[in-house]
Enzyme design. Structure first.
Site, PDB file in Angstrom:
ATOM      1  CB  SER A  26     108.397 -71.700  97.115  1.00  0.00           C
ATOM      2  OG  SER A  26     107.937 -72.158  95.874  1.00  0.00           O
ATOM      3  CB  ILE A  51     118.475 -83.223  92.573  1.00  0.00           C
ATOM      4  CG1 ILE A  51     117.825 -83.047  93.953  1.00  0.00           C
ATOM      5  CG2 ILE A  51     119.890 -82.662  92.511  1.00  0.00           C
ATOM      6  CD1 ILE A  51     117.467 -81.624  94.324  1.00  0.00           C
ATOM      7  N   GLY A 102     100.542 -74.396  63.091  1.00  0.00           N
ATOM      8  CA  GLY A 102      99.284 -75.132  62.947  1.00  0.00           C
ATOM      9  C   GLY A 102      99.427 -76.560  63.453  1.00  0.00           C
ATOM     10  CD  GLU A 127     118.255 -72.053  89.011  1.00  0.00           C
ATOM     11  OE1 GLU A 127     118.669 -71.016  89.566  1.00  0.00           O
ATOM     12  OE2 GLU A 127     118.993 -72.860  88.435  1.00  0.00           O
TER      13      GLU A 127
HETATM   14  C1  LIG Z   1     112.894 -79.937  85.775  1.00  0.00           C
HETATM   15  C2  LIG Z   1     113.171 -79.468  87.170  1.00  0.00           C
HETATM   16  C3  LIG Z   1     114.490 -79.395  87.622  1.00  0.00           C
HETATM   17  C4  LIG Z   1     114.755 -78.996  88.939  1.00  0.00           C
HETATM   18  N1  LIG Z   1     116.063 -78.992  89.375  1.00  0.00           N
HETATM   19  C5  LIG Z   1     116.308 -78.704  90.687  1.00  0.00           C
HETATM   20  C6  LIG Z   1     117.653 -78.793  91.194  1.00  0.00           C
HETATM   21  O1  LIG Z   1     118.617 -79.086  90.455  1.00  0.00           O
HETATM   22  N2  LIG Z   1     117.841 -78.551  92.519  1.00  0.00           N
HETATM   23  C7  LIG Z   1     116.832 -78.237  93.369  1.00  0.00           C
HETATM   24  O2  LIG Z   1     117.079 -78.043  94.554  1.00  0.00           O
HETATM   25  N3  LIG Z   1     115.551 -78.142  92.903  1.00  0.00           N
HETATM   26  C8  LIG Z   1     115.268 -78.362  91.586  1.00  0.00           C
HETATM   27  N4  LIG Z   1     113.976 -78.284  91.110  1.00  0.00           N
HETATM   28  C9  LIG Z   1     112.903 -77.984  92.039  1.00  0.00           C
HETATM   29  C10 LIG Z   1     112.391 -76.549  91.899  1.00  0.00           C
HETATM   30  O3  LIG Z   1     113.358 -75.635  92.300  1.00  0.00           O
HETATM   31  C11 LIG Z   1     111.092 -76.438  92.698  1.00  0.00           C
HETATM   32  O4  LIG Z   1     110.135 -77.206  91.994  1.00  0.00           O
HETATM   33  C12 LIG Z   1     110.615 -75.005  92.853  1.00  0.00           C
HETATM   34  O5  LIG Z   1     111.440 -74.317  93.753  1.00  0.00           O
HETATM   35  C13 LIG Z   1     109.175 -74.912  93.342  1.00  0.00           C
HETATM   36  O6  LIG Z   1     108.979 -75.706  94.452  1.00  0.00           O
HETATM   37  P1  LIG Z   1     107.773 -76.776  94.494  1.00  0.00           P
HETATM   38  O7  LIG Z   1     107.772 -77.511  93.209  1.00  0.00           O
HETATM   39  O8  LIG Z   1     107.918 -77.535  95.736  1.00  0.00           O
HETATM   40  O9  LIG Z   1     106.463 -75.898  94.514  1.00  0.00           O
HETATM   41  P2  LIG Z   1     105.808 -75.219  95.819  1.00  0.00           P
HETATM   42  O10 LIG Z   1     106.807 -74.374  96.512  1.00  0.00           O
HETATM   43  O11 LIG Z   1     105.100 -76.244  96.604  1.00  0.00           O
HETATM   44  O12 LIG Z   1     104.748 -74.260  95.097  1.00  0.00           O
HETATM   45  C14 LIG Z   1     103.529 -74.764  94.532  1.00  0.00           C
HETATM   46  C15 LIG Z   1     102.785 -73.569  93.948  1.00  0.00           C
HETATM   47  O13 LIG Z   1     102.479 -72.632  95.006  1.00  0.00           O
HETATM   48  C16 LIG Z   1     103.003 -71.368  94.657  1.00  0.00           C
HETATM   49  N5  LIG Z   1     103.494 -70.675  95.856  1.00  0.00           N
HETATM   50  C17 LIG Z   1     104.334 -71.151  96.809  1.00  0.00           C
HETATM   51  N6  LIG Z   1     104.590 -70.192  97.721  1.00  0.00           N
HETATM   52  C18 LIG Z   1     103.898 -69.094  97.317  1.00  0.00           C
HETATM   53  C19 LIG Z   1     103.747 -67.773  97.822  1.00  0.00           C
HETATM   54  N7  LIG Z   1     104.392 -67.371  98.940  1.00  0.00           N
HETATM   55  N8  LIG Z   1     102.961 -66.919  97.144  1.00  0.00           N
HETATM   56  C20 LIG Z   1     102.331 -67.295  96.011  1.00  0.00           C
HETATM   57  N9  LIG Z   1     102.434 -68.514  95.486  1.00  0.00           N
HETATM   58  C21 LIG Z   1     103.210 -69.402  96.116  1.00  0.00           C
HETATM   59  C22 LIG Z   1     104.146 -71.655  93.692  1.00  0.00           C
HETATM   60  O14 LIG Z   1     104.475 -70.501  92.899  1.00  0.00           O
HETATM   61  C23 LIG Z   1     103.588 -72.808  92.894  1.00  0.00           C
HETATM   62  O15 LIG Z   1     102.744 -72.312  91.897  1.00  0.00           O
HETATM   63  C24 LIG Z   1     113.684 -78.654  89.799  1.00  0.00           C
HETATM   64  C25 LIG Z   1     112.362 -78.695  89.321  1.00  0.00           C
HETATM   65  C26 LIG Z   1     112.098 -79.103  88.034  1.00  0.00           C
HETATM   66  C27 LIG Z   1     110.692 -79.139  87.555  1.00  0.00           C
END
Ligand SMILES: Cc1cc2nc3c(=O)[nH]c(=O)nc-3n(C[C@H](O)[C@H](O)[C@H](O)COP(=O)(O)OP(=O)(O)OC[C@H]3O[C@@H](n4cnc5c(N)ncnc54)[C@H](O)[C@@H]3O)c2cc1C
Length: 404
Positions: free
Chosen positions: A132, A157, A341, A365
């Site tokens: 994020s 990715i 169920g 996203e």
């Molecule tokens: C199946 C799949 C496909 C994907 N495809 C792509 C892709 O093609 N390209 C790409 O670049 N990425 C991709 N992603 C990655 C995805 O975009 C990230 O997983 C997402 O942006 C969240 O980042 P993170 O998993 O590092 O979670 P983190 O950012 O580490 O967040 C962990 C938790 O903390 C919470 N959090 C973080 N910051 C805050 C805040 N400021 N306030 C409150 N809560 C917060 C989040 O909501 C989450 O619950 C993919 C992920 C999956 C699962």
């Protein structure tokens, strides 16, 4: 805003529905179990023109509008989320960015083969330690001579191992006072020396799709591969997400529809206490909620698509559509399992796959938490969307359907 779909829109719906329901639905369970993407999916989507659906004809696409893209995503995800993920990354996060920010020669070199489906494209923003908080990324693109040398790793990715081109964001200026201004975007050919990719296994959902990682070790990239200006990487990434999130919203709407359809069929068939379970008001309540979610999610994504067609900035509306549709699709899939169920708890029926797939879209996203922060930010006037140098082009049917 006109709510009526045109003849072209209906044609897109029928064509994509035919592909998804007739060609993919019969085999999807097998590939979901195998955790493998079926080989025919990408070439067939290319052949049908789906991979270039809303790219102008002169850039190799079909010249349809952004609403057609949304309708296609709804039909794809009504069968399986992995089909819509293809559109989110290849089209939403990559090809539309080239249309929006690319030079004519970048469009010629990268967009045309992508829109034709001759080349597949992905989007590399997330890293092992950074999701994020995009501006905290650690991948670097160091300027050397007339080009750059990229180092770092991108994680989670979609289509990493299926792609020919990746839109990659990396840090070009580690000294920038605001780290958001130190990022730049590049189109990197996956066959460049120093690029390696791999698949991630053991995912909860989107198992019939491809999710992986891309590593860059001293990868030389010419300046012509930089998308936009140096320092525009964050703005470009956020504009990509405006398009990717739109496809996710439309797809999640299709997932709600699929949960509703499965629930109605089962409720009309299964009997308990001497009557069909659909006669019980507590079952009806779940079905009514799915109807409400579907109709509202559809209106939200159509509004965002309409705004894109007009060339209006839609970050706020697209975020709301994505947040609402993905949360509701998870809820709809969960209630669909409840209606089924014990059978809903097994992969004999599709609804357990819907639930596993729906969870992913609440994370990628922009997590639901990030969208809540955005929506509160707009309401409280802490947040606004300043104009960017290159806005997504409005839809112009005459221009987009011209071959030159
Ligand atoms: C199946 C799949 C496909 C994907 N495809 C792509 C892709 O093609 N390209 C790409 O670049 N990425 C991709 N992603 C990655 C995805 O975009 C990230 O997983 C997402 O942006 C969240 O980042 P993170 O998993 O590092 O979670 P983190 O950012 O580490 O967040 C962990 C938790 O903390 C919470 N959090 C973080 N910051 C805050 C805040 N400021 N306030 C409150 N809560 C917060 C989040 O909501 C989450 O619950 C993919 C992920 C999956 C699962």
């Amino acid at each position: 805003m006109d709510f009526a779909l045109s003849d072209e829109h209906r044609m897109v719906q029928e064509m994509v529905r035919g592909f998804a329901q007739k060609e993919v639905a019969p085999i999807i369970k097998e590939y979901d179990r195998k955790q493998q993407m079926a080989d025919f999916i990408l070439p067939r989507m290319a052949e049908l023109g789906i991979l270039g659906i809303c790219i102008p004809v002169r850039y190799g696409g079909q010249g349809m509008d952004y609403i057609s893209l949304g309708l296609a995503c709804e039909e794809l995800e009504a069968v399986d989320s992995t089909l819509r993920v293809v559109m989110s990354v290849h089209m939403g996060l990559n090809s539309l960015a080239l249309l929006q920010w690319g030079t004519e020669s970048q469009k010629e070199k990268f967009l045309i083969p992508q829109a034709r489906g001759d080349k597949i494209a992905c989007f590399g923003l997330t890293e092992p330690g950074v999701g994020s908080d995009v501006a905290a990324m650690t991948s670097t693109a160091r300027r050397v001579g007339d080009g750059y040398i990229i180092n770092g790793e991108k994680m989670w990715i979609s289509l990493a191992t299926k792609s020919d081109h990746a839109l990659v964001v990396a840090r070009t200026d580690p000294e920038a006072p605001d780290p958001h201004d130190g990022l730049s975007a590049f189109i990197v050919e996956i066959d460049r020396v120093g690029v390696s990719t791999g698949d991630i296994h053991g995912k909860l959902g989107v198992r019939a799709g491809s999710t992986g990682w891309i590593a860059f070790q001293d990868v030389e990239v010419p300046r012509e591969n930089r998308l936009g200006e140096e320092g525009e990487g964050f703005k470009i990434a956020m504009s990509c997400l405006d398009n990717g999130r739109y496809t996710v919203a439309a797809g999640a709407t299709g997932l709600i529809r699929a949960s509703l359809k499965a629930s109605v069929e089962y409720a009309n068939d299964r009997r308990a206490f001497g009557r069909e379970i659909g006669k019980f008001q507590l079952v009806q309540q779940k079905i009514a909620h799915m109807v409400k979610s579907y109709e509202a999610a559809k209106l939200l994504y159509l509004r965002a698509g309409w705004m894109k067609n007009q060339g209006m900035r839609n970050t706020q509306e697209t975020s709301l559509a994505k947040w609402f549709a993905t949360d509701e699709s998870f809820q709809a899939a969960s209630e669909a399992i409840q209606i089924h169920g014990a059978y809903g708890y097994s992969d004999e029926y599709d609804v357990e796959r819907y639930l596993r797939n729906a969870k992913g879209a609440i994370i990628y996203e922009g997590t639901s938490e990030i969208h809540q922060l955005m929506q509160a930010g707009y309401a409280l006037e802490y947040r606004s969307d300043p104009q960017i140098r290159c806005e997504l082009p409005a839809y112009d049917a005459d221009d987009w359907q011209k071959s030159q």
